[in-house]
Motif scaffolding. Structure first.
Motif, PDB file in Angstrom:
ATOM      1  N   GLY A 464      17.670  -4.105   5.201  1.00  0.00           N
ATOM      2  CA  GLY A 464      17.155  -5.458   5.298  1.00  0.00           C
ATOM      3  C   GLY A 464      15.797  -5.649   5.910  1.00  0.00           C
ATOM      4  N   GLY A 465      14.944  -6.363   5.100  1.00  0.00           N
ATOM      5  CA  GLY A 465      13.740  -7.005   5.588  1.00  0.00           C
ATOM      6  C   GLY A 465      12.672  -6.107   6.131  1.00  0.00           C
ATOM      7  N   GLU A 466      11.930  -6.678   7.062  1.00  0.00           N
ATOM      8  CA  GLU A 466      10.781  -5.985   7.619  1.00  0.00           C
ATOM      9  C   GLU A 466      11.192  -4.815   8.514  1.00  0.00           C
ATOM     10  OE1 GLU A 466       7.977  -9.981   7.839  1.00  0.00           O
ATOM     11  OE2 GLU A 466       8.538  -8.867   9.654  1.00  0.00           O
ATOM     12  N   GLU A 467      12.428  -4.844   9.046  1.00  0.00           N
ATOM     13  CA  GLU A 467      12.865  -3.751   9.904  1.00  0.00           C
ATOM     14  C   GLU A 467      12.916  -2.437   9.141  1.00  0.00           C
ATOM     15  OE1 GLU A 467      12.760  -5.723  13.245  1.00  0.00           O
ATOM     16  OE2 GLU A 467      13.519  -3.675  13.139  1.00  0.00           O
ATOM     17  N   ARG A 468      13.172  -2.506   7.833  1.00  0.00           N
ATOM     18  CA  ARG A 468      13.243  -1.290   7.020  1.00  0.00           C
ATOM     19  C   ARG A 468      11.887  -0.603   6.942  1.00  0.00           C
ATOM     20  NH1 ARG A 468      16.355   1.154   3.196  1.00  0.00           N
ATOM     21  NH2 ARG A 468      15.264   2.148   1.454  1.00  0.00           N
ATOM     22  N   LEU A 469      10.794  -1.366   7.050  1.00  0.00           N
ATOM     23  CA  LEU A 469       9.453  -0.804   6.949  1.00  0.00           C
ATOM     24  C   LEU A 469       8.971  -0.198   8.262  1.00  0.00           C
ATOM     25  CD1 LEU A 469       7.779  -3.576   4.784  1.00  0.00           C
ATOM     26  CD2 LEU A 469       8.839  -1.438   4.031  1.00  0.00           C
ATOM     27  N   LYS A 470       9.785  -0.271   9.311  1.00  0.00           N
ATOM     28  CA  LYS A 470       9.423   0.328  10.591  1.00  0.00           C
ATOM     29  C   LYS A 470      10.193   1.644  10.753  1.00  0.00           C
ATOM     30  CE  LYS A 470       8.570  -4.125  12.805  1.00  0.00           C
ATOM     31  NZ  LYS A 470       8.940  -5.033  13.915  1.00  0.00           N
ATOM     32  N   TRP A 471       9.503   2.734  10.793  1.00  0.00           N
ATOM     33  CA  TRP A 471      10.142   4.052  10.886  1.00  0.00           C
ATOM     34  C   TRP A 471      10.536   4.341  12.330  1.00  0.00           C
ATOM     35  CZ3 TRP A 471      12.605   7.083   7.899  1.00  0.00           C
ATOM     36  CH2 TRP A 471      12.846   8.415   8.261  1.00  0.00           C
ATOM     37  N   ARG A 501      13.151   5.786   2.009  1.00  0.00           N
ATOM     38  CA  ARG A 501      12.908   4.936   3.183  1.00  0.00           C
ATOM     39  C   ARG A 501      11.690   5.425   3.964  1.00  0.00           C
ATOM     40  NH1 ARG A 501      16.825   1.838   6.098  1.00  0.00           N
ATOM     41  NH2 ARG A 501      16.086   1.265   8.193  1.00  0.00           N
ATOM     42  N   ARG A 502      11.605   6.764   4.130  1.00  0.00           N
ATOM     43  CA  ARG A 502      10.457   7.319   4.844  1.00  0.00           C
ATOM     44  C   ARG A 502       9.168   7.032   4.084  1.00  0.00           C
ATOM     45  NH1 ARG A 502       6.949   7.909   7.495  1.00  0.00           N
ATOM     46  NH2 ARG A 502       6.207   9.679   8.727  1.00  0.00           N
ATOM     47  N   ASP A 503       9.232   7.133   2.770  1.00  0.00           N
ATOM     48  CA  ASP A 503       8.043   6.889   1.954  1.00  0.00           C
ATOM     49  C   ASP A 503       7.625   5.418   1.994  1.00  0.00           C
ATOM     50  OD1 ASP A 503       6.908   6.322  -1.111  1.00  0.00           O
ATOM     51  OD2 ASP A 503       6.210   8.179  -0.188  1.00  0.00           O
ATOM     52  N   ALA A 504       8.630   4.518   2.016  1.00  0.00           N
ATOM     53  CA  ALA A 504       8.322   3.088   2.077  1.00  0.00           C
ATOM     54  C   ALA A 504       7.627   2.725   3.384  1.00  0.00           C
ATOM     55  CB  ALA A 504       9.598   2.267   1.905  1.00  0.00           C
ATOM     56  N   CYS A 505       8.081   3.347   4.478  1.00  0.00           N
ATOM     57  CA  CYS A 505       7.427   3.089   5.768  1.00  0.00           C
ATOM     58  C   CYS A 505       5.989   3.584   5.766  1.00  0.00           C
ATOM     59  CB  CYS A 505       8.221   3.765   6.888  1.00  0.00           C
ATOM     60  SG  CYS A 505       9.870   3.055   7.142  1.00  0.00           S
ATOM     61  N   ARG A 506       5.772   4.734   5.111  1.00  0.00           N
ATOM     62  CA  ARG A 506       4.414   5.252   5.051  1.00  0.00           C
ATOM     63  C   ARG A 506       3.526   4.372   4.167  1.00  0.00           C
ATOM     64  NH1 ARG A 506       5.663   9.918   3.801  1.00  0.00           N
ATOM     65  NH2 ARG A 506       5.448   9.819   1.547  1.00  0.00           N
ATOM     66  N   GLN A 507       4.085   3.855   3.081  1.00  0.00           N
ATOM     67  CA  GLN A 507       3.300   3.018   2.171  1.00  0.00           C
ATOM     68  C   GLN A 507       2.889   1.693   2.811  1.00  0.00           C
ATOM     69  OE1 GLN A 507       4.447   2.635  -2.001  1.00  0.00           O
ATOM     70  NE2 GLN A 507       6.055   4.147  -1.608  1.00  0.00           N
ATOM     71  N   ALA A 508       3.666   1.219   3.772  1.00  0.00           N
ATOM     72  CA  ALA A 508       3.341  -0.063   4.409  1.00  0.00           C
ATOM     73  C   ALA A 508       1.981  -0.029   5.084  1.00  0.00           C
ATOM     74  CB  ALA A 508       4.423  -0.426   5.420  1.00  0.00           C
ATOM     75  N   ALA A 509       1.535   1.163   5.469  1.00  0.00           N
ATOM     76  CA  ALA A 509       0.232   1.293   6.130  1.00  0.00           C
ATOM     77  C   ALA A 509      -0.882   1.653   5.167  1.00  0.00           C
ATOM     78  CB  ALA A 509       0.320   2.351   7.229  1.00  0.00           C
ATOM     79  N   LEU A 510      -0.556   1.766   3.864  1.00  0.00           N
ATOM     80  CA  LEU A 510      -1.563   2.161   2.876  1.00  0.00           C
ATOM     81  C   LEU A 510      -2.167   0.945   2.203  1.00  0.00           C
ATOM     82  CD1 LEU A 510       0.284   5.153   1.160  1.00  0.00           C
ATOM     83  CD2 LEU A 510      -1.472   5.261   2.923  1.00  0.00           C
ATOM     84  N   ALA A 518       5.805   6.497  -8.007  1.00  0.00           N
ATOM     85  CA  ALA A 518       6.698   6.711  -9.145  1.00  0.00           C
ATOM     86  C   ALA A 518       8.020   7.309  -8.690  1.00  0.00           C
ATOM     87  CB  ALA A 518       6.027   7.643 -10.162  1.00  0.00           C
ATOM     88  N   LYS A 519       9.073   7.032  -9.461  1.00  0.00           N
ATOM     89  CA  LYS A 519      10.390   7.582  -9.125  1.00  0.00           C
ATOM     90  C   LYS A 519      10.375   9.109  -9.167  1.00  0.00           C
ATOM     91  CE  LYS A 519      13.062   3.651 -10.810  1.00  0.00           C
ATOM     92  NZ  LYS A 519      14.113   3.211 -11.750  1.00  0.00           N
ATOM     93  N   LYS A 520       9.549   9.635 -10.042  1.00  0.00           N
ATOM     94  CA  LYS A 520       9.462  11.090 -10.160  1.00  0.00           C
ATOM     95  C   LYS A 520       8.938  11.707  -8.876  1.00  0.00           C
ATOM     96  CE  LYS A 520       7.483  14.730 -13.036  1.00  0.00           C
ATOM     97  NZ  LYS A 520       6.636  15.041 -14.206  1.00  0.00           N
ATOM     98  N   GLN A 521       7.965  10.999  -8.213  1.00  0.00           N
ATOM     99  CA  GLN A 521       7.428  11.527  -6.968  1.00  0.00           C
ATOM    100  C   GLN A 521       8.486  11.521  -5.873  1.00  0.00           C
ATOM    101  OE1 GLN A 521       4.046   8.898  -6.700  1.00  0.00           O
ATOM    102  NE2 GLN A 521       2.658  10.604  -7.071  1.00  0.00           N
ATOM    103  N   VAL A 522       9.331  10.455  -5.841  1.00  0.00           N
ATOM    104  CA  VAL A 522      10.407  10.408  -4.852  1.00  0.00           C
ATOM    105  C   VAL A 522      11.413  11.522  -5.100  1.00  0.00           C
ATOM    106  CG1 VAL A 522      12.261   8.994  -3.905  1.00  0.00           C
ATOM    107  CG2 VAL A 522      10.095   7.930  -4.549  1.00  0.00           C
ATOM    108  N   ALA A 523      11.731  11.744  -6.384  1.00  0.00           N
ATOM    109  CA  ALA A 523      12.692  12.816  -6.718  1.00  0.00           C
ATOM    110  C   ALA A 523      12.144  14.183  -6.346  1.00  0.00           C
ATOM    111  CB  ALA A 523      13.006  12.759  -8.212  1.00  0.00           C
ATOM    112  N   LEU A 524      10.855  14.391  -6.599  1.00  0.00           N
ATOM    113  CA  LEU A 524      10.242  15.663  -6.233  1.00  0.00           C
ATOM    114  C   LEU A 524      10.211  15.841  -4.726  1.00  0.00           C
ATOM    115  CD1 LEU A 524       7.269  15.828  -8.760  1.00  0.00           C
ATOM    116  CD2 LEU A 524       9.353  17.209  -8.782  1.00  0.00           C
TER     117      LEU A 524
END
Length: 553
Positions: A464-471, A501-510, A518-524
């Motif tokens: 849920g929400g903004e808390e998910r974007l905080k690692w 989840r880890r990738d989403a937190c990193r993207q929040a600062a990008l 891409a989904k392929k990058q997450v799978a890799l």
């Protein structure tokens, strides 16, 4: 005085002009008539001649010449010739009348008092103005003599009902107009009537113009009511047309005394005849204007325009007074003083001149110092702009290579060796599918094989929400994902959720352009070091030797 020529001689001089247009010009100029030549479809070229108040003659030539330059010239000539022919008899009768001198025309109304400018004379003048009722216009006739255009005139005549004031501006101590005359010229409620030249020399010498509020030029008023003339009519011709007589100014050579008397210090240096003639000019100007005003029943356009300007100026003056009153009375200062009854404050009215309040309370200056210090700090904070930190773009997002992910490795995990990950892995995870042995760190991951073996979930569970974007670390992320899934998840699905989840937190600062992965990058990513870190974060108490589920204890 030069005797006027016989009417026949005057008419002969007029008719000797080579063209009919010039003949009509001379005829109208001799009598002060107004004229206008124009073209109408019905009557052709025609002339309208104004011979007096309410006496306008329309002469049609019935000549329909073409509207070319040559045709217009012929049409105007035809209309002028017809007008001269029809008006010649009237002109002869007018010229045959015995002329009356202006002094005789206004003798009955001529004031008995001709006063030299001074305090007593102006006191009588202002008293006379105060006695005028609403039916009598507050107006004066003004004229000048000895006016060479180089400055103030030698003489200024002001005619009011019952008196005439003569002033010598150059004879004053400072060589200026006396204060009362300045007051009169500035008083827009009193109409100043001039009969001025084309250059308006009289008005300009006194700092006025025909557009000044409260100023009327008799020449312009006559043009409005009697039609345009070939030139200036002058006071005598205007009086003739308005009063229905033939008036003449008379011998004005006596006024030469003022042209030559620029250094005079008193009126006694001029003859009484010259003074009377000068006074008559101002008085005759006033009386002729009054007669024109009464005959037409309306004020001239320039007087109406002056009245409008006067109203605007009065309104502006009222607004200025109100604004000044608002400025003088400082309501806020008074309210502030009333709100502080404990302070001993001295108030003096008007507030514009209020002195600084004398406050006995010694704590007040200290409080003011603290407030000033806080304001300085706030201004300093307001001017500082935080520098935005530029997020480094991970190379893995551009090339998809696993090596770039090493730059995002947390410091706490950089010292951990891959062997520790292998020893902590439960046997159930290794024995369930032999192909998982390919995930050893010593060997390079095979992206193709990993893509085939890992199924990406349709929708990753979220806590849920903004808390998910905080690692907050792998352990907290693990608990959140399991709680969101109801307490348990297959280890592969859990691995994918943790990496996402880890990738989403990193993207929040990008930057926005780099936030789509891409989904392929997450799978890799699940097959590389991040995926291994996700599995290594699972405690043994969360695992079971009987199935592939990871459960909350």
């Amino acid at each position: 005085m030069v005797a006027p020529s016989a009417p026949a001689d005057r008419l002969r001089q007029i008719l000797d002009q080579p063209s009919s247009v010039a003949q009509l010009e001379r005829l109208c100029a001799a009598l002060g008539w107004g004229k206008e030549i124009s073209y109408e479809a019905d009557g052709g070229w025609l002339a309208v001649v104004t011979c007096g108040l309410g006496d306008s003659r329309r002469v049609e030539s019935n000549a329909h010449h073409p509207r070319t330059k040559k045709g217009e010239k012929a049409g105007r000539a035809a209309a002028a010739a017809q007008a001269v022919e029809e008006l010649l008899a009237l002109a002869a009768r007018e010229l045959a009348q015995k002329p009356v001198m202006l002094q005789d025309v206004f003798r009955e109304s001529f004031p008995k008092s001709i006063l030299e400018s001074g305090k007593d004379a102006w006191a009588r003048f202002w008293a006379q103005m105060e006695q005028l009722d609403a039916s009598s216009p507050r107006a004066v006739g003004v004229s000048t003599e000895g006016n060479d255009g180089s400055g103030l005139p030698v003489l200024v005549q002001v005619a009011a009902p019952g008196l005439v004031i003569l002033e010598l501006p150059r004879a004053s101590r400072n060589g200026e107009l006396l204060p009362d005359l300045k007051r009169l010229l500035a008083d827009e409620s009193i109409t100043k009537v001039f009969c001025d030249s084309a250059a308006q020399r009289d008005m300009r010498s006194l700092g006025l113009s025909h557009e000044s509020p409260g100023v009327v030029d008799l020449e312009l008023s006559a043009s409005e009511k009697l039609g345009k003339s070939s030139g200036l009519r002058g006071l005598a011709r205007i009086a003739s047309l308005v009063l229905g007589i033939r008036a003449e100014k008379g011998d004005s050579s006596v006024l030469d005394e003022f042209d030559k008397g620029g250094g005079a210090r008193s009126l006694s240096e001029f003859s009484s005849k010259a003074q009377d003639f000068a006074a008559m000019e101002a008085h005759g100007t006033l009386k002729t204007w009054e007669a024109l005003r009464l005959a037409t029943g309306a004020a001239p356009k320039q007087q109406k325009a002056g009245a409008k300007k006067l109203k605007k100026r009065k309104a502006s003056a009222i607004n200025a007074d109100v604004a000044k009153l608002d400025h003088d009375v400082d309501i806020k200062a008074i309210d502030a003083n009333v709100a502080k009854p404990d302070l001993d404050v001295e108030i003096k009215v008007p507030a514009k001149k209020l002195k600084k309040s004398k406050v006995k309370d010694k704590a007040v200056p200290e409080i003011e110092d603290e407030i000033l210090a806080l304001e300085e700090q706030l201004r300093a904070l307001g001017t500082e702009k935080p520098k935005a930190k530029k997020a480094k773009k991970p190379k893995a997002l551009e090339t998809g290579k696993p090596k770039a992910l090493e730059t995002e490795r947390p410091k706490a995990l950089e010292t951990e060796k891959p062997k520790a990950v292998e020893t902590e892995r439960p046997k159930a995870l290794e024995t369930e599918k032999p192909k998982a042995k390919k995930l050893k760190l010593k060997s390079k991951p095979q992206p193709g094989a990993a893509t085939a073996s890992i199924q990406q979930p349709k929708q990753l569970p979220s806590s849920g929400g903004e808390e998910r974007l905080k690692w907050k670390g792998w352990k907290n992320a693990l608990d959140d994902e399991l709680k969101a899934a109801g307490g348990s998840l297959p280890w592969k699905q859990l691995q994918a959720a943790l990496v996402a989840r880890r990738d989403a937190c990193r993207q929040a600062a990008l930057p926005a352009s780099m936030k789509k992965v891409a989904k392929k990058q997450v799978a890799l990513a699940c097959t590389n070091e991040l995926g291994l870190r996700a599995l290594a974060s699972v405690p043994e108490t969360y695992l079971s030797p009987h199935d592939n589920l990871v459960r909350l204890p």
